[in-house]
Design a protein around this motif. Sequence first.
Motif, mmCIF file in Angstrom:
data_model
loop_
_atom_site.group_PDB
_atom_site.id
_atom_site.type_symbol
_atom_site.label_atom_id
_atom_site.label_comp_id
_atom_site.label_asym_id
_atom_site.label_seq_id
_atom_site.Cartn_x
_atom_site.Cartn_y
_atom_site.Cartn_z
ATOM 1 N N THR A 5 0.809 -1.214 0.000
ATOM 2 C CA THR A 5 0.000 0.000 0.000
ATOM 3 C C THR A 5 0.840 1.260 0.000
ATOM 4 O OG1 THR A 5 -0.118 -0.067 2.404
ATOM 5 C CG2 THR A 5 -1.913 -1.127 1.174
ATOM 6 N N ASP A 6 2.179 1.129 0.045
ATOM 7 C CA ASP A 6 3.067 2.287 0.061
ATOM 8 C C ASP A 6 3.523 2.666 -1.334
ATOM 9 O OD1 ASP A 6 2.880 2.375 2.799
ATOM 10 O OD2 ASP A 6 4.651 1.119 3.100
ATOM 11 N N VAL A 7 2.688 2.483 -2.317
ATOM 12 C CA VAL A 7 3.048 2.791 -3.693
ATOM 13 C C VAL A 7 3.027 4.294 -3.885
ATOM 14 C CG1 VAL A 7 2.367 2.531 -6.108
ATOM 15 C CG2 VAL A 7 2.126 0.618 -4.521
ATOM 16 N N SER A 8 4.104 4.814 -4.418
ATOM 17 C CA SER A 8 4.184 6.244 -4.673
ATOM 18 C C SER A 8 3.439 6.566 -5.959
ATOM 19 C CB SER A 8 5.643 6.669 -4.810
ATOM 20 O OG SER A 8 5.709 8.011 -5.178
ATOM 21 N N LEU A 9 2.569 7.525 -5.907
ATOM 22 C CA LEU A 9 1.790 7.904 -7.080
ATOM 23 C C LEU A 9 2.441 9.039 -7.859
ATOM 24 C CD1 LEU A 9 -1.807 7.747 -5.599
ATOM 25 C CD2 LEU A 9 -0.638 6.050 -6.977
ATOM 26 N N SER A 10 3.644 9.453 -7.466
ATOM 27 C CA SER A 10 4.283 10.566 -8.157
ATOM 28 C C SER A 10 4.653 10.196 -9.585
ATOM 29 C CB SER A 10 5.527 11.026 -7.404
ATOM 30 O OG SER A 10 6.492 9.988 -7.402
ATOM 31 N N SER A 11 4.964 8.922 -9.850
ATOM 32 C CA SER A 11 5.309 8.529 -11.218
ATOM 33 C C SER A 11 4.093 8.541 -12.121
ATOM 34 C CB SER A 11 5.963 7.149 -11.232
ATOM 35 O OG SER A 11 5.042 6.184 -10.773
ATOM 36 N N TYR A 12 2.905 8.400 -11.560
ATOM 37 C CA TYR A 12 1.692 8.429 -12.371
ATOM 38 C C TYR A 12 1.292 9.850 -12.743
ATOM 39 C CZ TYR A 12 1.247 3.588 -10.999
ATOM 40 O OH TYR A 12 1.482 2.259 -10.798
ATOM 41 N N ASP A 13 1.783 10.824 -11.987
ATOM 42 C CA ASP A 13 1.429 12.218 -12.239
ATOM 43 C C ASP A 13 2.333 12.876 -13.272
ATOM 44 O OD1 ASP A 13 -0.587 11.976 -10.377
ATOM 45 O OD2 ASP A 13 0.641 12.747 -8.729
ATOM 46 N N GLU A 14 3.384 12.200 -13.711
ATOM 47 C CA GLU A 14 4.319 12.776 -14.668
ATOM 48 C C GLU A 14 3.745 12.745 -16.075
ATOM 49 O OE1 GLU A 14 8.840 11.984 -13.352
ATOM 50 O OE2 GLU A 14 7.735 10.231 -14.036
ATOM 51 N N ASP A 15 4.050 13.782 -16.842
ATOM 52 C CA ASP A 15 3.699 13.721 -18.257
ATOM 53 C C ASP A 15 4.851 13.071 -19.018
ATOM 54 O OD1 ASP A 15 5.451 15.812 -17.943
ATOM 55 O OD2 ASP A 15 4.456 17.121 -19.381
ATOM 56 N N GLN A 16 4.666 12.851 -20.297
ATOM 57 C CA GLN A 16 5.649 12.105 -21.079
ATOM 58 C C GLN A 16 6.989 12.831 -21.174
ATOM 59 O OE1 GLN A 16 5.386 9.016 -22.247
ATOM 60 N NE2 GLN A 16 3.373 8.859 -21.315
ATOM 61 N N GLY A 17 6.968 14.141 -21.306
ATOM 62 C CA GLY A 17 8.209 14.906 -21.431
ATOM 63 C C GLY A 17 9.062 14.840 -20.181
ATOM 64 N N SER A 18 8.444 15.030 -19.025
ATOM 65 C CA SER A 18 9.215 14.994 -17.788
ATOM 66 C C SER A 18 9.688 13.584 -17.467
ATOM 67 C CB SER A 18 8.400 15.567 -16.630
ATOM 68 O OG SER A 18 7.251 14.779 -16.405
ATOM 69 N N LYS A 19 8.900 12.576 -17.843
ATOM 70 C CA LYS A 19 9.332 11.197 -17.633
ATOM 71 C C LYS A 19 10.550 10.876 -18.498
ATOM 72 C CE LYS A 19 6.458 7.640 -17.050
ATOM 73 N NZ LYS A 19 5.473 6.600 -17.368
ATOM 74 N N LEU A 20 10.539 11.349 -19.760
ATOM 75 C CA LEU A 20 11.676 11.120 -20.647
ATOM 76 C C LEU A 20 12.919 11.841 -20.135
ATOM 77 C CD1 LEU A 20 12.664 9.883 -23.330
ATOM 78 C CD2 LEU A 20 12.057 12.038 -24.408
ATOM 79 N N ILE A 21 12.773 13.047 -19.645
ATOM 80 C CA ILE A 21 13.911 13.800 -19.106
ATOM 81 C C ILE A 21 14.467 13.117 -17.865
ATOM 82 C CG2 ILE A 21 14.561 15.981 -17.996
ATOM 83 C CD1 ILE A 21 12.623 17.349 -19.966
ATOM 84 N N ARG A 22 13.587 12.638 -16.995
ATOM 85 C CA ARG A 22 14.041 11.949 -15.780
ATOM 86 C C ARG A 22 14.795 10.671 -16.128
ATOM 87 N NH1 ARG A 22 11.888 7.800 -13.103
ATOM 88 N NH2 ARG A 22 9.901 7.996 -14.180
ATOM 89 N N ARG A 23 14.261 9.902 -17.054
ATOM 90 C CA ARG A 23 14.924 8.655 -17.430
ATOM 91 C C ARG A 23 16.222 8.918 -18.199
ATOM 92 N NH1 ARG A 23 10.398 4.142 -18.771
ATOM 93 N NH2 ARG A 23 9.459 4.160 -16.703
#
Length: 93
Positions: A5-23
């Motif tokens: 139940t300790d799943v972080s939902l911050s990765s679900y709130d990212e848009d595609q651009g910020s996810k690509l930059i983070r990765r």
Amino acid sequence: MSTNTDVSLSSYDEDQGSKLIRRAKESPFVPIGMAGFASIVAYGPYKLKSRGNMKMSLHFVHMRMAAQGFVVGAMTLGMGYSMYLEFWAKPKP
């Protein structure tokens, strides 16, 4: 069966651009491989008109192999870089 139940939902709130930059910051060879693949795929049609008497299917096979080779090379360099950071560059406690 246990559920986490300790799943972080911050990765679900990212848009595609910020996810690509983070990765890209986490593993910098992935965007290099993607850019190399895209450039070889874009170079293929340009080279198509000057292929001479080579069959078109053979030309496409060569372009595909070049693109795959670039991606595999980038993945290999990325794995080597991450192994270097993990095992040799990490300061000893």
